[in-house]
Design an enzyme around this catalytic site. Structure first.
Site, PDB file in Angstrom:
ATOM      1  N   GLN A  65       0.836  -1.202   0.000  1.00 10.67           N
ATOM      2  CA  GLN A  65       0.000   0.000   0.000  1.00 10.67           C
ATOM      3  C   GLN A  65       0.864   1.243   0.000  1.00 10.67           C
ATOM      4  O   GLN A  65       1.837   1.339   0.736  1.00 10.67           O
ATOM      5  CB  GLN A  65      -0.905  -0.010   1.234  1.00 10.67           C
ATOM      6  CG  GLN A  65      -1.974   1.058   1.218  1.00 10.67           C
ATOM      7  CD  GLN A  65      -2.882   0.956   2.430  1.00 10.67           C
ATOM      8  OE1 GLN A  65      -3.000  -0.103   3.025  1.00 10.67           O
ATOM      9  NE2 GLN A  65      -3.522   2.048   2.791  1.00 10.67           N
ATOM     10  N   SER A 150       4.217  -6.181   2.775  1.00 10.83           N
ATOM     11  CA  SER A 150       2.967  -6.096   3.528  1.00 10.83           C
ATOM     12  C   SER A 150       1.797  -6.672   2.720  1.00 10.83           C
ATOM     13  O   SER A 150       1.716  -7.872   2.518  1.00 10.83           O
ATOM     14  CB  SER A 150       2.714  -4.655   3.960  1.00 10.83           C
ATOM     15  OG  SER A 150       1.702  -4.585   4.921  1.00 10.83           O
ATOM     16  N   LEU A 151       0.901  -5.816   2.204  1.00  8.75           N
ATOM     17  CA  LEU A 151      -0.192  -6.291   1.364  1.00  8.75           C
ATOM     18  C   LEU A 151       0.335  -7.165   0.227  1.00  8.75           C
ATOM     19  O   LEU A 151      -0.298  -8.153  -0.175  1.00  8.75           O
ATOM     20  CB  LEU A 151      -0.944  -5.073   0.811  1.00  8.75           C
ATOM     21  CG  LEU A 151      -2.057  -5.215  -0.221  1.00  8.75           C
ATOM     22  CD1 LEU A 151      -1.555  -5.337  -1.648  1.00  8.75           C
ATOM     23  CD2 LEU A 151      -3.012  -6.343   0.123  1.00  8.75           C
ATOM     24  N   ARG A 175      -9.281  -7.629   4.708  1.00  7.77           N
ATOM     25  CA  ARG A 175      -8.117  -7.075   5.407  1.00  7.77           C
ATOM     26  C   ARG A 175      -8.150  -5.552   5.400  1.00  7.77           C
ATOM     27  O   ARG A 175      -7.948  -4.903   6.418  1.00  7.77           O
ATOM     28  CB  ARG A 175      -6.837  -7.582   4.742  1.00  7.77           C
ATOM     29  CG  ARG A 175      -5.528  -7.134   5.392  1.00  7.77           C
ATOM     30  CD  ARG A 175      -4.377  -7.732   4.600  1.00  7.77           C
ATOM     31  NE  ARG A 175      -3.059  -7.521   5.201  1.00  7.77           N
ATOM     32  CZ  ARG A 175      -2.239  -6.532   4.921  1.00  7.77           C
ATOM     33  NH1 ARG A 175      -2.617  -5.610   4.019  1.00  7.77           N
ATOM     34  NH2 ARG A 175      -1.053  -6.436   5.497  1.00  7.77           N
ATOM     35  N   HIS A 263       0.717  -2.526  11.421  1.00  4.37           N
ATOM     36  CA  HIS A 263       1.777  -3.410  11.914  1.00  4.37           C
ATOM     37  C   HIS A 263       2.188  -3.124  13.355  1.00  4.37           C
ATOM     38  O   HIS A 263       3.358  -3.166  13.703  1.00  4.37           O
ATOM     39  CB  HIS A 263       2.967  -3.384  10.959  1.00  4.37           C
ATOM     40  CG  HIS A 263       2.600  -3.862   9.579  1.00  4.37           C
ATOM     41  ND1 HIS A 263       2.303  -5.172   9.306  1.00  4.37           N
ATOM     42  CD2 HIS A 263       2.444  -3.193   8.417  1.00  4.37           C
ATOM     43  CE1 HIS A 263       1.985  -5.292   8.031  1.00  4.37           C
ATOM     44  NE2 HIS A 263       2.049  -4.090   7.473  1.00  4.37           N
ATOM     45  N   GLN A 312       0.242 -10.950  10.696  1.00 10.33           N
ATOM     46  CA  GLN A 312       1.042 -10.012   9.905  1.00 10.33           C
ATOM     47  C   GLN A 312       0.638  -8.559  10.136  1.00 10.33           C
ATOM     48  O   GLN A 312       1.473  -7.663  10.146  1.00 10.33           O
ATOM     49  CB  GLN A 312       0.926 -10.377   8.412  1.00 10.33           C
ATOM     50  CG  GLN A 312       1.919  -9.664   7.513  1.00 10.33           C
ATOM     51  CD  GLN A 312       1.244  -9.132   6.258  1.00 10.33           C
ATOM     52  OE1 GLN A 312       0.162  -8.556   6.322  1.00 10.33           O
ATOM     53  NE2 GLN A 312       1.875  -9.336   5.124  1.00 10.33           N
TER      54      GLN A 312
END
Length: 361
Positions: A65, A150-151, A175, A263, A312
């Site tokens: 992202q 991440s994503l 998510r 996170h 995550q």
């Protein structure tokens, strides 16, 4: 998630390892690093151990992202197999994703609930653009490891066949919604600290945390690359980091355009929703290693993958370690699939000699 760097310019998406339905042993490396070791059954542990010996020649790397940009997806409409992904996405999402990707407005595309599905679909469309070009199929077949920021880990898992395009998009949709809801519940933020090593950034966080209550504390949420680390936490804690950064000799701080403290434990409300969705999702053993953001290791066991994906969103992203590991295992060429060139900038910063090609869509 998220991601606006100062390499080119990205907005990281990135969090704290807590335990819950995931058996974790924590190992502390330099003060601010926490890695997780997932406990699995003996048979899958053997598989995971053997997988740790993987070698890398060619790798696919998928953005997170913050890499999104108005106009992305336009080129994909010239390749039928890429264009169809947006049509499938419309049915799952309930709105015209391609229209938002191409026409914006920017504020809408940048929202967490839109940007995460948009990046997932556009990055997989980029794979189809590569496949359609001369020699593209051979490049795809040559890829022996994949990962995503991440994503982007979800995109990497879809590419590796761990779940279908449709199931992955449903997970990404949920998510994004869960992370947005968690962000709306408490005021929090992220800031990129540029020009310091991870130890100095940790010291900066410690200094900021001395001035704010427990509910406002901050932590390193994304170990992006040397000299660029994202810090997440309560709004007052982030403001304290920004105020103190110069005294720690940081070159600059950049507030990231994300919904909240990704996170970190601020995202804890999103975990149970992800756990439930992952539990009902058919996840298979990936056909090639997919490196986890949580501990920079590949995992083969579907149940382990489900558990680690749920955690995550609250765990610091170990991207710097991931790239270092790929380089140490012989990475010859990397392909960044999707919008932007953030990942290429990171890899080049860590090893100027590594060849990275961007495949946009």
């Amino acid at each position: 998630m998220s991601s606006s760097l100062t390499l080119p310019s990205f907005s990281p998406i990135f969090p704290n390892l807590s335990q819950r339905s995931l058996s974790v042993k924590t190992h502390h490396f330099p003060k601010s690093r926490v890695f997780a070791t997932i406990s699995t059954g003996s048979q899958s542990s053997i598989h995971e151990a053997s997988l740790a010996d993987y070698k890398v020649s060619n790798a696919f790397l998928f953005p997170g992202q913050g890499a999104q940009a108005v106009g992305m997806g336009k080129e994909a409409q010239n390749v039928p197999s890429a264009a169809v992904l947006y049509k499938k996405a419309n049915d799952i999402l309930g709105f015209d994703l391609l229209d938002v990707c191409i026409n914006g407005p920017k504020e809408k595309l940048n929202s967490t609930v839109i940007s995460q599905p948009a990046l997932y679909v556009t990055s997989l469309a980029a794979v189809e653009l590569l496949r359609a070009r001369e020699g593209g199929e051979q490049i795809i077949d040559s890829v022996d490891v994949t990962c995503g920021l991440s994503l982007g880990e979800y995109t990497a898992l879809a590419f590796a066949g761990a779940f279908s395009f449709e199931d992955g998009l449903k997970l990404v949709k949920l998510r994004g919604e869960a992370m947005q809801d968690a962000s709306d519940a408490v005021k929090s933020a992220m800031v990129s600290v540029v020009g310091l090593d991870s130890e100095k950034v940790q010291q900066l966080c410690d200094a900021a945390n001395q001035e704010v209550p427990e509910s406002e504390k901050v932590q390193i949420a994304n170990f992006l690359c040397p000299g660029n680390y994202a810090v997440s936490g309560g709004l007052k804690g982030i403001e304290a980091v920004e105020a103190k950064a110069k005294s720690f000799k940081a070159r600059m701080t950049v507030r990231l355009a994300v919904a909240g403290a990704f996170h970190t434990s601020f995202m804890e409300p999103a975990v149970s929703r992800l756990e439930a969705a992952l539990l009902s999702t058919d996840i298979r053993t990936p056909r090639i290693p997919v490196i986890s953001n949580v501990n920079a290791l590949p995992h083969t066991d579907p149940d382990t993958i489900k558990k680690i994906l749920a955690r995550q969103v609250t765990s610091p992203v170990q991207w710097e370690t991931t790239v270092k590991t790929l380089l140490s295992k012989g990475l010859k060429k990397g392909y960044e699939l999707g919008p932007g060139k953030v990942i290429a900038g990171i890899v080049k910063r860590m090893d100027k000699g590594t060849e990275i090609e961007n495949i946009g869509a």
